[in-house]
Scaffold this motif. Sequence first.
Motif, mmCIF file in Angstrom:
data_model
loop_
_atom_site.group_PDB
_atom_site.id
_atom_site.type_symbol
_atom_site.label_atom_id
_atom_site.label_comp_id
_atom_site.label_asym_id
_atom_site.label_seq_id
_atom_site.Cartn_x
_atom_site.Cartn_y
_atom_site.Cartn_z
ATOM 1 N N ASP A 57 0.821 -1.271 -0.007
ATOM 2 C CA ASP A 57 0.024 -0.170 0.223
ATOM 3 C C ASP A 57 0.810 1.315 0.192
ATOM 4 O O ASP A 57 0.633 2.132 -0.918
ATOM 5 C CB ASP A 57 -0.914 -0.035 1.260
ATOM 6 C CG ASP A 57 -2.036 -0.930 1.029
ATOM 7 O OD1 ASP A 57 -2.141 -1.595 -0.034
ATOM 8 O OD2 ASP A 57 -2.611 -1.412 2.121
ATOM 9 N N THR A 58 1.999 1.304 0.808
ATOM 10 C CA THR A 58 2.911 2.315 0.940
ATOM 11 C C THR A 58 3.542 2.613 -0.422
ATOM 12 O O THR A 58 3.681 3.832 -0.978
ATOM 13 C CB THR A 58 4.027 2.082 1.949
ATOM 14 O OG1 THR A 58 3.183 2.105 3.057
ATOM 15 C CG2 THR A 58 4.589 3.402 1.910
ATOM 16 N N GLN A 61 1.145 4.070 -2.977
ATOM 17 C CA GLN A 61 0.875 5.481 -2.764
ATOM 18 C C GLN A 61 1.918 6.160 -3.292
ATOM 19 O O GLN A 61 1.687 7.111 -4.037
ATOM 20 C CB GLN A 61 0.646 5.794 -1.363
ATOM 21 C CG GLN A 61 -0.941 5.012 -0.860
ATOM 22 C CD GLN A 61 -0.994 5.414 0.370
ATOM 23 O OE1 GLN A 61 -0.264 5.898 1.216
ATOM 24 N NE2 GLN A 61 -1.903 4.718 1.137
ATOM 25 N N ARG A 65 2.049 8.841 -6.314
ATOM 26 C CA ARG A 65 2.592 10.298 -6.090
ATOM 27 C C ARG A 65 3.788 10.657 -7.143
ATOM 28 O O ARG A 65 3.670 11.819 -7.688
ATOM 29 C CB ARG A 65 3.405 10.514 -4.737
ATOM 30 C CG ARG A 65 3.731 11.960 -4.367
ATOM 31 C CD ARG A 65 4.443 11.985 -3.058
ATOM 32 N NE ARG A 65 5.660 11.179 -3.317
ATOM 33 C CZ ARG A 65 6.808 11.674 -3.443
ATOM 34 N NH1 ARG A 65 6.828 12.918 -4.041
ATOM 35 N NH2 ARG A 65 7.678 10.919 -3.504
#
Length: 378
Positions: A57-58, A61, A65
């Motif tokens: 998930d990190t 993201q 970005r």
Amino acid sequence: MTRRRRMFDIDLPEEEQSFPAGKESGRRGPMATAIVETAESTRERARVEAEIRAENDTLAQEHVRLKRAGLIIDMIPLDAVETRKLIRDRAPAPDPELAELVASIRDIGLSNPIRVEPGEDGRYELIQGWRRLTAYRQLLSETGDSERWGRIPAGIAAKGDALEALYRRMVDENLVRKDLSFAEMAQLALHYALDPETAETDPEKAVAVLFKSAGYQKRSYIRAFIPLIERLEGILLYPHEIPRALGLALARRLDEQPGMAAALRTEFAGWDGRSASDELAVLRRFAGFDETAGQGARAAARRQASASPSEELSSGDGAGPREPGARARTTFQLNRPQGMAKCTAANGRLEIRLARDFTAVDRRRLETAIVQMLDQLE
């Protein structure tokens, strides 16, 4: 009666202690041990999977970005890149700096990737890097080496940036890269106003949208070049070579002598092999431009820079009266099934900008429609 005496003391073995069903002793059996180990392994696996999901998930993201910032770089095929989203500020004449860029890329590679955003069917739309893409295509055409030049490094940006922001980014990149001529900047303002996807239809107001980073005086000079580019469109090969003072003098002469554009067209007819210096010499002659005229043009430029640009007074249909001295031009929009059509009517020119490929229309049908329209205007 006498009691018999026991002759032997026999110690009987103690009975083995038994446990009720379902209860264990201090020792585990093989089955119980396997069950406990399986449970512990399941708990450990669930913990590891949770950590992996959190890490994924990190990373996802972070990927989004970086993609939104255009920092995800990939090698994409040249033939997958479209260049239709933005109308470019490129003059039709050969770019003298392109040969240097081609040589640099051939020798040391591309140091600054182009920037694209995903399109449909695995294609991409170019939003930055027209010259770099052109250089790669030229290298592929010259060498035929698709292994080396058939793909180009590209920053893949997420879709969603407003069209105005994309135009601004393109303009600012070019202003940093080199000192764009006033003719090129005026041409870009005209293209922006004619783009059916943009909200602004007045080129003079488009200058304020596109060139916010430029000073007020510079924006005034750009506006002064707009009528020059409009009236000499298709006549000049090197409009980007026109210096500021000469351009302002020409714009003034064109206002004073409406037939000068036709005279210039006649002058340059059939002279396709002329150089930039040849073209500038003719423009100076028509403008009556010399050192004295140059000083007068610079004074006129200062007066024009201090004057506020004319504003269009629009009525319900988009056309309306103008202040004295303003350019004769009518702009309006028509809501069509294909989208919003931008129409510009000027002296000797009528343009319709619509998100439709008119080359796909049968020529005879197109000619008939135009004849009917012209008959209606008589």
